[in-house]
Design an enzyme around this catalytic site. Structure first.
Site, PDB file in Angstrom:
ATOM      1  CB  VAL A 121     -25.744  -1.197 -27.883  1.00  0.00           C
ATOM      2  CG1 VAL A 121     -25.210  -2.712 -27.851  1.00  0.00           C
ATOM      3  CG2 VAL A 121     -27.094  -1.079 -28.152  1.00  0.00           C
ATOM      4  N   GLY A 122     -22.840   0.121 -27.142  1.00  0.00           N
ATOM      5  CA  GLY A 122     -21.415  -0.061 -26.706  1.00  0.00           C
ATOM      6  C   GLY A 122     -21.195   0.017 -25.145  1.00  0.00           C
ATOM      7  CD  GLU A 139      -5.527   5.896 -36.844  1.00  0.00           C
ATOM      8  OE1 GLU A 139      -5.583   4.631 -37.485  1.00  0.00           O
ATOM      9  OE2 GLU A 139      -6.462   5.919 -36.061  1.00  0.00           O
ATOM     10  CE  LYS A 183     -21.572  -0.658 -30.822  1.00  0.00           C
ATOM     11  NZ  LYS A 183     -21.607  -0.013 -32.391  1.00  0.00           N
ATOM     12  CB  CYS A 226      -5.757   0.672 -37.796  1.00  0.00           C
ATOM     13  SG  CYS A 226      -5.927  -1.047 -37.827  1.00  0.00           S
ATOM     14  CD  GLU A 265      -6.621  -3.383 -34.385  1.00  0.00           C
ATOM     15  OE1 GLU A 265      -5.822  -2.558 -34.421  1.00  0.00           O
ATOM     16  OE2 GLU A 265      -7.601  -3.365 -35.249  1.00  0.00           O
ATOM     17  N   GLY A 323     -26.523  -0.815 -32.693  1.00  0.00           N
ATOM     18  CA  GLY A 323     -26.406   0.502 -31.623  1.00  0.00           C
ATOM     19  C   GLY A 323     -25.089   1.279 -31.735  1.00  0.00           C
TER      20      GLY A 323
END
Length: 478
Positions: free
Chosen positions: A210-211, A382, A174, A282, A249, A205
């Site tokens: 969907v996740g 962040e 996904k 990141c 991650e 998704g």
């Protein structure tokens, strides 16, 4: 506008069960460039069933054959890399030259490194304690769910799909609904390379749909996720119900310690690294800590470097940075810049609003703050935009204390020409990765962090091992 309302399931492009249209926005223009469908539970179940059905045959395929198919995938990817760069530039705003060189190029880099690691990978080997017949075997985890972000789409897709293929896993990918076009093109590459039907499946998704369905699905053995720390926590909670492996991650807030004896290019290098990909990385070195004797000069260099960075459309050729991904991210960055000003940081350059001459598109001014303190919001959160925060320090111990005073722990950096000091600082960083003087961590080195940055180890041998279970065997007969 591109019509991409199809999913890749069981080796074919299929119509979603219940289409929910979602517009993909070109960040350079703020206009819709494609429409995709967001899947529902029926689509997820269909993709997982296809992966489950393909698993026995794929896991039984000799590793050498799996590696050969990945090599064919590399060949297809390389031949069509210009298409991949165009898709990435369109969907997430990366300048086209950068998209070709770095964004799309990351795919071939990682896949090649995985193939090299796989050719020396010992799938079964003696335990080594002298016990006859005691062996360790690496076996595929099984059906895996892969959830990838928008900021480095092919970097992350290839860091997950390639080792899963090599390990003998089948999968459902996904991609981010913000940047799905590159992953859909990658599915075409998979098909052209001849990867067997059902081994790789793609369902578009969102995270809540969907996740979450993948994270909680009883027929998925593992979730590999790259994205925000907040989402990583939610995925872990959902996955715990089915006791699946979770590899995360997540975010970062990297410190870059610049000692007074650093090389002449250290500060410029740090600013450029921070602004790369419009700060949407990141592992960006977003906190620059400068030893006090070098502080004033460092501010001059940082200001001049940031002011020399051009901002322009992702569709333009040239060496510049593009927009951030969407309106929400633009607004978040503006809010954090405002917080830096309000909390008393010195605005060296950049600031609120779009760069001059750009009145449409999610463009952010390259921004540098000076005289920051560790408690400021811009030093804690962040930002995920082209915003650098700089502060002075007096001692090595102070610099390390500030660098490690964060919930994150992805990548930290040090700049010094004193080898002993460099090595001390590299070891003292509380992070999954540590880099000195702009050097490479090496082809096939693992990428991942600690603490709120997650504990995945993606890349090379470590990346393959993440998609394997280690089986302990007794009584093996030579």
């Amino acid at each position: 506008m591109l019509d991409k309302r199809k999913f890749y399931i069981d080796g074919a492009w299929v119509t979603p069960a219940a289409a929910r249209d979602h517009a993909v926005i070109d960040p350079s223009t703020e206009e819709a460039c494609a429409v995709i469908s967001l899947g529902d539970q029926a689509d997820t179940d269909r993709a997982v069933a296809a992966a489950r059905a393909a698993l026995p045959g794929w896991r039984a395929t000799p590793p050498a054959e799996r590696i050969a198919l990945v090599e064919r995938l590399i060949a297809v990817y390389t031949r069509r890399i210009d298409e991949m760069a165009e898709a990435i530039s369109l969907e997430m705003g990366a300048p086209i030259d950068f998209a070709l060189r770095e964004q799309a190029g990351a795919g071939t880099w990682h896949m090649t490194n995985f193939v090299n690691a796989a050719k020396d990978f010992l799938w079964i080997h003696p335990l080594g304690d002298g016990t006859p017949g005691a062996m360790i075997s690496y076996e595929p985890v099984g059906v895996v769910g892969l959830i990838t972000p928008w900021n480095w789409p092919m970097n992350q897709v290839t860091l997950k799909v390639t080792p899963a293929l090599i390990a003998g896993c089948t999968m459902v990918l996904k991609p981010s609904e913000e940047a799905p076009l590159s992953s859909m093109l990658f599915a075409e590459f998979i098909d052209e390379a001849g990867i067997p039907a059902g081994v790789f499946n793609l369902v578009n998704g969102d995270g809540m749909g969907v996740g979450t369905q993948l994270s909680g699905h009883p027929d998925i053995e593992m979730i590999s996720f790259t994205g925000s720390t907040r989402a990583g926590k939610a995925i872990s909670k959902t996955a715990a119900e089915t006791l699946k492996r979770v590899c995360l991650e997540l975010g970062g807030k990297g410190a870059n310690i610049v000692f007074a004896d650093a090389d002449d290019d250290a500060v410029r290098r740090g600013v450029v690294h921070m602004m790369e990909n419009t700060g949407q990385s990141c592992n960006a070195p977003s906190r620059m800590l400068v030893e006090r004797p070098a502080y004033d000069r460092a501010l001059e260099i940082a200001k001049a470097t940031a002011e020399g960075i051009r901002v322009a459309s992702g569709h333009e050729a040239g060496d510049h940075i593009g927009p951030v991904i969407n309106q929400s991210q633009f607004d978040k960055i503006q809010g954090l810049i405002a917080a830096g000003i309000k909390e008393g940081a010195t605005l060296l350059t950049g600031g609120l609003g779009r760069p001059e001459g750009l009145n449409k598109g999610y463009f952010v001014r390259p921004t540098v703050f000076a005289d920051c303190t560790p408690d400021m919001t811009i030093m804690r959160e962040e930002i995920f935009g082209p915003v650098l925060s700089i502060m002075p320090f007096d001692t090595e111990e102070e610099a390390l204390r500030i660098a490690n005073d964060t919930p994150y722990g992805l990548t930290n950096y040090v700049q010094s020409q004193d080898g002993a000091k460099v090595n001390r600082v590299l070891r003292a960083f509380h992070s999954g990765m540590a880099v000195a003087n702009g050097q490479s961590r090496g082809a096939g080195a693992p990428f991942g962090g600690v603490s709120a940055s997650g504990r995945a180890r993606e890349g090379g041998r470590w990346g393959i091992e993440e998609f394997c279970d280690s089986k302990s065997i007794g009584g093996w007969v030579d």
